[in-house]
Structure formats: C-alpha cells, structure tokens
Design a protein around this motif. Structure first.
Motif, PDB file in Angstrom:
ATOM      1  N   HIS A  47      14.024 -53.406 -17.615  1.00  0.00           N
ATOM      2  CA  HIS A  47      14.390 -53.688 -19.008  1.00  0.00           C
ATOM      3  C   HIS A  47      13.846 -55.066 -19.397  1.00  0.00           C
ATOM      4  N   PHE A  48      14.151 -56.069 -18.585  1.00  0.00           N
ATOM      5  CA  PHE A  48      13.562 -57.391 -18.724  1.00  0.00           C
ATOM      6  C   PHE A  48      13.871 -58.179 -17.461  1.00  0.00           C
ATOM      7  N   MET A  49      13.241 -59.350 -17.330  1.00  0.00           N
ATOM      8  CA  MET A  49      13.477 -60.211 -16.182  1.00  0.00           C
ATOM      9  C   MET A  49      13.948 -61.573 -16.660  1.00  0.00           C
ATOM     10  N   LEU A  50      15.098 -62.022 -16.138  1.00  0.00           N
ATOM     11  CA  LEU A  50      15.613 -63.360 -16.413  1.00  0.00           C
ATOM     12  C   LEU A  50      15.368 -64.236 -15.193  1.00  0.00           C
ATOM     13  N   ASN A  51      14.684 -65.356 -15.400  1.00  0.00           N
ATOM     14  CA  ASN A  51      14.392 -66.298 -14.321  1.00  0.00           C
ATOM     15  C   ASN A  51      15.126 -67.608 -14.593  1.00  0.00           C
ATOM     16  N   MET A  52      15.777 -68.143 -13.557  1.00  0.00           N
ATOM     17  CA  MET A  52      16.479 -69.421 -13.675  1.00  0.00           C
ATOM     18  C   MET A  52      15.887 -70.406 -12.673  1.00  0.00           C
ATOM     19  N   LEU A 108      20.845 -54.968  -4.958  1.00  0.00           N
ATOM     20  CA  LEU A 108      20.923 -54.070  -6.111  1.00  0.00           C
ATOM     21  C   LEU A 108      22.374 -53.746  -6.459  1.00  0.00           C
ATOM     22  N   LEU A 109      22.697 -53.881  -7.734  1.00  0.00           N
ATOM     23  CA  LEU A 109      23.927 -53.310  -8.288  1.00  0.00           C
ATOM     24  C   LEU A 109      23.505 -52.001  -8.961  1.00  0.00           C
ATOM     25  N   ASP A 110      23.780 -50.903  -8.279  1.00  0.00           N
ATOM     26  CA  ASP A 110      23.309 -49.593  -8.719  1.00  0.00           C
ATOM     27  C   ASP A 110      24.357 -48.936  -9.600  1.00  0.00           C
ATOM     28  N   ASN A 111      24.061 -48.844 -10.889  1.00  0.00           N
ATOM     29  CA  ASN A 111      24.945 -48.179 -11.841  1.00  0.00           C
ATOM     30  C   ASN A 111      24.456 -46.782 -12.194  1.00  0.00           C
ATOM     31  N   GLY A 112      23.475 -46.286 -11.416  1.00  0.00           N
ATOM     32  CA  GLY A 112      22.955 -44.950 -11.662  1.00  0.00           C
ATOM     33  C   GLY A 112      22.195 -44.832 -12.971  1.00  0.00           C
ATOM     34  N   ALA A 113      21.652 -45.946 -13.455  1.00  0.00           N
ATOM     35  CA  ALA A 113      20.973 -45.981 -14.751  1.00  0.00           C
ATOM     36  C   ALA A 113      19.466 -45.769 -14.591  1.00  0.00           C
ATOM     37  N   ALA A 114      18.829 -45.434 -15.693  1.00  0.00           N
ATOM     38  CA  ALA A 114      17.386 -45.219 -15.666  1.00  0.00           C
ATOM     39  C   ALA A 114      16.608 -46.525 -15.680  1.00  0.00           C
ATOM     40  N   ARG A 115      17.210 -47.578 -16.240  1.00  0.00           N
ATOM     41  CA  ARG A 115      16.510 -48.853 -16.380  1.00  0.00           C
ATOM     42  C   ARG A 115      17.286 -49.963 -15.678  1.00  0.00           C
ATOM     43  N   THR A 116      16.546 -51.019 -15.334  1.00  0.00           N
ATOM     44  CA  THR A 116      17.099 -52.069 -14.482  1.00  0.00           C
ATOM     45  C   THR A 116      16.795 -53.447 -15.057  1.00  0.00           C
ATOM     46  N   ILE A 117      17.804 -54.305 -15.054  1.00  0.00           N
ATOM     47  CA  ILE A 117      17.639 -55.704 -15.428  1.00  0.00           C
ATOM     48  C   ILE A 117      17.417 -56.512 -14.151  1.00  0.00           C
ATOM     49  N   ILE A 118      16.364 -57.308 -14.137  1.00  0.00           N
ATOM     50  CA  ILE A 118      16.031 -58.121 -12.968  1.00  0.00           C
ATOM     51  C   ILE A 118      16.442 -59.564 -13.240  1.00  0.00           C
ATOM     52  N   ILE A 119      17.205 -60.145 -12.337  1.00  0.00           N
ATOM     53  CA  ILE A 119      17.619 -61.543 -12.444  1.00  0.00           C
ATOM     54  C   ILE A 119      17.132 -62.267 -11.201  1.00  0.00           C
TER      55      ILE A 119
END
Length: 311
Positions: free
Chosen positions: A193-198, A98-109
């Motif tokens: 927020h959304f999930m990016l899959n590679m 986790l890169l925790d920026n103290g935000a309410a929402r999270t981008i999943i990669i």
C-alpha cells in the motif's frame, strides 16, 4: 461465587486496560529501547560487527514477543552479502516481522538498525576505534518501529491491511538492506500500500518541526494529510521520494513512501550521538502523528503512485 466472578471481571478489565495502554507510544519505553541500542555494550551497531548482530537479535526477540510472524521460512532474518569499495563479501541481514490480517495489501514500516560501529568499514572517514552509538541515527527509528508494531498488534480492531515491519541492515553503507529487500521481496511489492520509513526521529526541534518526505509519491497524500495534527508537533512536507535513507529504494520500485525525520544536528555521525540527548516525549508525539496518518491511509483502498517510474 459472586465475589469471585466480580474479581475475575475486574481483573479482566484491568488486563484489557493495560493492553489498551500498550497501544499508545510511550516515551519511557522509547527511551529504554534507545538506551539499550545506543549503549557502549553494542559498540555502535556496526555492520559485520558483534554489536550489529546483537542489535538485530534484539529486534527479532521483540518481534517474537509481540507475536509478529516470520516471513522468511521460520526466521525473522533475511541474510545478504554486499561489497563496498575495497571491502568484499560484507555480511548483514534485515529483520522482518509480519502482522498478518489476511488482507490483499500490506503496509510496510521500516527503520535501519545499523550505525557506524567503530568505523572500521568507512576507510578513515570517521575516527576508527571510537564507538559511534547512533542514538538518533537510528536507534530512535527502531524504537519507533517497535512502538508502531506494538500499537497495531495490541489494537483490538482487525485492520484491513497487513503490516510488514522491517529493521534494515547496512543502511549506513549505501542503503544495502532496503536495496536487497526490494530486489528480493518476501511479499510482492505490487501489493504494498505504501512504505513508511523512520530515520532520525529522536531530536525534535520545535523551530524546525518534523520533516515528512515523499509527499509527491502518491496522488492521495494531500487528502490523507488534510486536517491531521498532533499537539506539540509541528510538521512540514517535502515532495521528494528519493533520498539518503531506505524509503528511496521502495520509491524507485514504484511504491508510495513517507519519510519521517527531525533533521540534522551537531552530533550527526559523531561519537556524541548518545541516548541522553533523545527527545523521547516528542518522539512519542511524532509516532502518534504517524498513527493518525496510517489510519487515514487505510481508508483508501489503493494509493496511486505519482513518482518516477522504474525502467
């Protein structure tokens, strides 16, 4: 004294420049990552095989070096067990940072780190005993995962979203890692927020271009994609959120998704999918395109899911 101060300032400037350079996806670093993950030493990164465990340990070490935080207690691993036909109690694990920026929402990669290994769990579908190194499938995606983690860790602008980086296990045996994670999320899925899959982003063919799936999973995707372009990289979009890779399980849990892939080839699921065939320069360009899209997505405080609703 003035000379010492000047040297200190110059050294600081060089250090800052080096860190800034680290934020740019680098073809040489991508190639080195794939060279290791797709080496015979790891014997194809098979689930429940030593090479697969080595691969997961490697990703965890990289997450730790980058300063990502574990979210499963003090561990980067989310262990799970699954059954596959006649094979029972197969162990695997996801690697999560986790890169925790103290935000309410999270981008999943995400990207899966496993491959076929020596094919012992595939009931004769592939040549048993032969090493399937899986350079494109999916050492290329893991290299991309690490490059994007590096970019957002070393970017000096604190983003308005957290980033959760997941290397999935057991994908080749039925999307098992993402299936387990979405059933047992370590961060609420409704805050994603959304999930990016590679998955397979290492064999770019300019005649085909990069495929980006999931375009129909959020109402905002057309606006996000507007005017986005990357020199040397053609891409096309596909509305489908379902698919044979890990974004599928997030999509089925009402999370908007994007899926990057450079398409099939003659080495798919064969022992010949080896590291020298990687198109590392093109992959670096694909990741720069991904960064553009992620940065534009972060200008939208929320995405509105438009896919299939889970019952």
């Amino acid at each position: 004294m003035k000379k010492s101060l000047l040297l200190l300032i110059c050294a600081g400037g060089l250090y800052a420049g080096a860190r800034a350079q680290d934020t740019i996806p680098d073809a040489g670093r991508i190639q080195r990552t794939v060279n290791y993950l797709a080496s015979d030493k790891l014997k194809g990164r098979g689930t429940a095989e030593k090479g697969g465990i080595k691969a997961s340990n490697y990703v965890a070490r990289q997450f730790k070096k980058l300063g990502l935080k574990p979210v499963h207690g003090n561990s980067y691993f989310q262990e799970f067990i699954f059954d596959k036909q006649a094979h029972k109690d197969i162990p695997s694990r996801n690697v999560i940072g986790l890169l925790d920026n103290g935000a309410a929402r999270t981008i999943i990669i995400g990207a899966h780190y496993d491959h076929l290994g020596t094919a012992v769990l595939f009931d004769g579908k592939y040549p048993i005993g032969q090493i399937h190194n899986g350079a494109d499938d999916n050492a290329s995606g893991v290299a991309g995962l690490l490059e994007l983690a590096r970019h957002y860790v070393y970017n000096h602008t604190k983003e308005s979203f957290n980033f959760l980086f997941i290397a999935f296990g057991g994908e080749e045996l039925g999307l098992q890692g993402s299936k387990y994670y979405t059933a047992h999320p370590l961060m609420p899925l409704d805050s994603a927020h959304f999930m990016l899959n590679m998955d397979m982003i290492g064999r770019y063919n300019p005649e085909r271009g990069l495929g980006i799936g999931g375009f129909g999973s959020a109402a905002e995707w057309p606006a996000v994609f507007k005017d986005v372009q990357q020199p040397g990289i053609r891409f096309f979009t596909d509305a489908a959120g379902k698919g044979a890779s890990d974004h599928h399980n997030f999509y089925m849990h009402n999370v908007p998704v994007l899926f990057f892939h450079t398409g099939g080839h003659d080495d798919y699921h064969k022992p010949t999918d080896d590291a020298p065939k990687l198109q590392a320069v093109a992959e670096a360009g694909i990741l720069q395109l991904g960064i553009q899209l992620i940065n534009k997505v972060m200008t939208f405080p929320e995405l509105h899911y438009t896919g299939e609703q889970k019952n």
